[in-house]
Write an enzyme that holds these catalytic residues in place. Structure first.
Site, short mmCIF file in Angstrom:
data_model
loop_
_atom_site.label_atom_id
_atom_site.label_comp_id
_atom_site.label_asym_id
_atom_site.label_seq_id
_atom_site.Cartn_x
_atom_site.Cartn_y
_atom_site.Cartn_z
N HIS A 18 1.01 -1.16 -0.12
CA HIS A 18 -0.08 -0.05 -0.41
C HIS A 18 0.87 1.11 0.05
CE1 HIS A 18 -3.42 -3.05 2.73
NE2 HIS A 18 -3.67 -2.35 0.76
N LYS A 42 -16.91 -7.04 6.98
CA LYS A 42 -15.58 -6.99 7.05
C LYS A 42 -15.74 -6.72 8.95
CE LYS A 42 -12.96 -7.06 3.24
NZ LYS A 42 -11.67 -5.92 2.35
N ARG A 91 -2.59 -6.38 -8.08
CA ARG A 91 -1.74 -7.46 -7.68
C ARG A 91 -1.30 -8.38 -9.18
NH1 ARG A 91 -2.84 -9.57 -1.95
NH2 ARG A 91 -5.16 -9.06 -3.23
N SER A 129 -3.32 -7.97 2.82
CA SER A 129 -3.18 -8.01 4.41
C SER A 129 -4.21 -9.18 5.07
CB SER A 129 -4.18 -6.57 4.60
OG SER A 129 -3.67 -5.53 4.37
#
Length: 160
Positions: A18, A42, A91, A129
């Site tokens: 990040h 979440k 990614r 993460s």
């Protein structure tokens, strides 16, 4: 007119990947606003206020980086901030599939917004993460993946 980019995410936690996206984004935009969104689907592992503080410390020497928290649609927050760009890191192709749909909806909600995708630097691509949370949950060191030390974070909030 300043070129303001909102870099939205849950950042639970904020990783070196990040950080890399923000620093590279500063070469493209006058200001990068890191927006820590409250995702209703979440449950956070690291408290929102603690993560905000850690990100602010990470960029304390960057006057063109700002950190905000929000509980709204990203497109609405971008409009309120005067941001006409959303900054996102990719990614892999799975990230692209996910992000593409979101970018289309954001454009529908806020016609002036453009999403800019930066490909993650190769050495940082394996970091996520969720992997960091799992490693930390089971007592493994994760500081190599973060732009700050979790021992410092643990002092701020010992319940983690």
């Amino acid at each position: 007119m300043d070129r303001i980019a909102l870099f939205p995410g849950s950042f639970d936690p904020f990783t070196r990947g990040h950080q890399d996206i923000v620093l590279r984004g500063l070469r493209l935009f006058d200001q990068v606003v890191i927006g820590i969104g409250n995702n209703a689907t979440k449950k956070r592992y690291f408290p929102l206020n603690v993560m905000k503080e850690m990100i602010e410390r990470t960029f304390s020497n960057e006057q063109n980086v700002k950190v905000v928290t929000y509980d709204d649609l990203t497109a609405h927050v971008a409009r309120e901030l005067g941001a006409t760009f959303l900054l996102r890191g990719l990614r892999n192709t799975t990230d692209f599939e996910y992000e593409n749909g979101i970018s289309q909806v954001n454009r529908y909600l806020y016609e002036e917004i453009e999403t800019v995708f930066l490909i993650t630097s190769p050495e940082l691509a394996p970091i996520s993460s969720s992997i960091i949370r799992d490693l930390h949950r089971y007592g493994q060191g994760v500081d190599n993946f973060l732009p700050y030390s979790l021992s410092e974070l643990d002092r701020i909030n010992p319940q983690i």
